[in-house]
Write an enzyme that holds these catalytic residues in place. Structure first.
Site, PDB file in Angstrom:
ATOM      1  CG  ASP A 137      -5.248  13.632   0.245  1.00  0.00           C
ATOM      2  OD1 ASP A 137      -5.688  12.493   0.469  1.00  0.00           O
ATOM      3  OD2 ASP A 137      -4.166  14.056   0.706  1.00  0.00           O
ATOM      4  CD  GLU A 171      -3.437   8.207   3.477  1.00  0.00           C
ATOM      5  OE1 GLU A 171      -2.595   7.946   2.607  1.00  0.00           O
ATOM      6  OE2 GLU A 171      -3.645   9.380   3.872  1.00  0.00           O
TER       7      GLU A 171
HETATM    8  N1  TRP Z   1      -1.806   9.130   0.182  1.00  0.00           N
HETATM    9  C1  TRP Z   1      -1.097  10.365   0.020  1.00  0.00           C
HETATM   10  C2  TRP Z   1      -1.778  11.295   0.952  1.00  0.00           C
HETATM   11  O1  TRP Z   1      -2.914  11.093   1.277  1.00  0.00           O
HETATM   12  C3  TRP Z   1      -1.105  10.894  -1.396  1.00  0.00           C
HETATM   13  C4  TRP Z   1      -0.315  10.046  -2.321  1.00  0.00           C
HETATM   14  C5  TRP Z   1       0.983  10.179  -2.602  1.00  0.00           C
HETATM   15  C6  TRP Z   1      -0.772   8.918  -3.043  1.00  0.00           C
HETATM   16  N2  TRP Z   1       1.372   9.226  -3.478  1.00  0.00           N
HETATM   17  C7  TRP Z   1       0.337   8.444  -3.753  1.00  0.00           C
HETATM   18  C8  TRP Z   1      -1.979   8.293  -3.153  1.00  0.00           C
HETATM   19  C9  TRP Z   1       0.214   7.334  -4.569  1.00  0.00           C
HETATM   20  C10 TRP Z   1      -2.100   7.179  -3.967  1.00  0.00           C
HETATM   21  C11 TRP Z   1      -0.995   6.701  -4.675  1.00  0.00           C
HETATM   22  O2  TRP Z   1      -1.212  12.237   1.407  1.00  0.00           O
HETATM   23 ZN    ZN Z   2      -4.763  10.765   0.519  1.00  0.00          ZN
END
Ligand code: TRP
Ligand code: ZN
Ligand code: CA
Length: 317
Positions: A137, A171
Site C-alpha cells: 500500500d 491519499e
Molecule cells: N486506499 C486504502 C488505503 O490506502 C485501501 C483500500 C481500502 C482500498 N479499500 C479499498 C483500495 C478499495 C482500493 C479499493 O488505505
Molecule cells: Zn492505499
C-alpha cells in the site's frame, strides 16, 4: 509453389511455408476491411516491477522508514519515477499542493501522441502511511503503473487515444492529491478523460482478485483479462470510495481498477478458489511497519501488472 521448394532442405521448406502462412493470414484478415490492426497487450515483466519495489523500500529505509506525505521519502519516491519517465520520453509535470501544513505533490506523465480529445488515464497513490514503507500500500500500484508506462515507451506504442499516467500524493490523508487534481481540472479537460484506471494494493500477501464495479466497459475489460487466466473475480467491496478513483468518479469520469484486499478476512470460499489462507486478512500488514518487500504475493503482482497493460492497451485503441 511446390516446385520452388524442391532442392531446399526440409527445414528451409518449413520456414518458407510458415512465412507464407503468416503472410496470407495477415492479408486475409485485412482483406476487404478498413479496420486498423490492434496491437496486443504486452507482458509486463514482474521482475522489473519488483525492482521498483526494492527501490521504494530502500528510499523508505534511508528516510526514517516511510514515504509519507510531506517527507523526504515521498519526494525521493516521486523523483525516482520522474527520472525514469523523463528518460523514456514522457512529458512530466509535478503538481504541488499543501495539506496539513506540509507540501505534497502529484506526478503527471503524458505519452506524446494519440487523440488529445480522448484520454485514457492510469494512476496510483505514491504516499505511504507514516507507520511503514507502504510496499503493498501502495508501492505495488505505483511500480506496476510505472512499468506499464515504461513498456509503452519500450514498445513505442502508438495508441489511438492519448495516454496519461499519474501518481498521487497524500491519499492516506483522505484522497488529497487526486481530489486537488480533479478540482483544478478545467471542465473541458475533465470531459476529455474517457477512463481513469486506479491501482491501490495489487500484491496483497494473501490475495483476493477484486474488480471495481464502476464503469461497465472498464469492469468488463478487467474481467475478460481474468477470464483468460481462468480465475474468477469478485466485485471490489472493501469500502467503496476509499481510493483515488473516487474524485474522478464524482466528477463524472468513467472509472475502474483492480485490488487484492486490505484488512478484511479471506473466507473459506475465497481460499478455495484463489488459494491462500482462510480466516486471515488479505493483508495482515495493512498500514503497519511490516508492509515491506516481504509483504507481496508475486503471482498477484504479476497478474495485476499484466492486467494494467491489458486494460491500457485494450481501452486506448
Ligand atoms: N486506499 C486504502 C488505503 O490506502 C485501501 C483500500 C481500502 C482500498 N479499500 C479499498 C483500495 C478499495 C482500493 C479499493 O488505505
Ligand atoms: Zn492505499
Ligand atoms: Ca507479467
Amino acid at each position: 509453389m511446390r516446385l520452388s521448394v524442391s532442392g531446399r532442405s526440409a527445414a528451409a521448406a518449413v520456414v518458407a511455408v510458415a512465412g507464407l502462412l503468416t503472410t496470407s493470414a495477415i492479408s486475409t484478415a485485412s482483406a476487404g476491411t478498413t479496420a486498423p490492426t490492434r496491437a496486443a497487450a504486452p507482458d509486463i515483466p514482474v521482475a522489473n516491477v519488483k525492482a521498483h519495489l526494492s527501490q521504494f523500500q530502500s528510499i523508505a529505509s534511508a528516510n526514517g522508514g516511510n514515504r509519507a506525505h510531506g517527507t523526504a521519502g515521498y519526494r525521493a519516491s516521486l523523483d525516482y519515477i520522474k527520472g525514469k519517465l523523463d528518460a523514456a520520453g514522457f512529458t512530466t509535470s509535478v503538481q504541488q499542493f499543501t495539506s496539513s501544513g506540509r507540501v505534497g505533490y502529484n506526478l503527471i506523465a503524458d505519452w506524446p501522441g494519440g487523440d488529445p480529445n480522448q484520454v485514457i488515464m492510469a494512476g496510483a497513490h505514491l504516499d505511504s502511511v507514516s507507520r511503514g514503507a507502504g510496499i503493498n500500500d501502495n508501492a505495488s500500484g505505483s511500480a506496476a503503473v510505472l512499468e506499464t508506462a515504461l513498456t509503452v515507451s519500450r514498445t513505442q506504442y502508438k495508441p489511438t487515444k492519448h495516454l496519461r499516467f499519474a501518481w498521487w500524493g497524500a491519499e492516506e490523508l483522505g484522497l488529497v492529491g487526486s481530489s486537488y487534481h480533479v478540482r483544478n481540472l478545467p471542465a473541458a479537460e475533465r470531459s476529455k478523460i474517457k477512463g481513469y484506471l486506479n491501482f491501490d494494493m495489487i500484491g496483497s500477501p494473501n490475495p483476493g482478485y477484486f474488480v471495481y464495479d464502476d464503469d461497465p466497459t472498464i469492469e468488463r475489460t478487467f474481467k475478460s483479462y481474468y477470464a483468460g487466466l481462468n480465475i474468477s473475480t469478485e466485485p471490489e467491496r472493501e469500502g467503496d470510495g476509499r481510493s483515488d478513483h473516487t474524485p474522478f468518479k464524482n466528477a463524472g469520469v468513467p472509472v475502474g481498477g483492480v485490488f487484492t484486499g486490505a484488512s478484511s478476512t479471506k473466507t473459506s470460499a475465497q481460499a478455495q478458489k484463489w488459494g491462500g489462507t482462510a480466516g486471515q486478512a488479505f493483508d495482515r500488514c495493512y498500514h503497519s511497519s511490516c508492509d515491506t518487500t516481504a509483504n507481496i504475493n508475486n503471482t498477484a503482482l504479476d497478474r495485476n501488472s499484466d492486467a494494467i497493460a491489458y486494460a491500457v492497451w485494450g481501452l486506448s485503441q
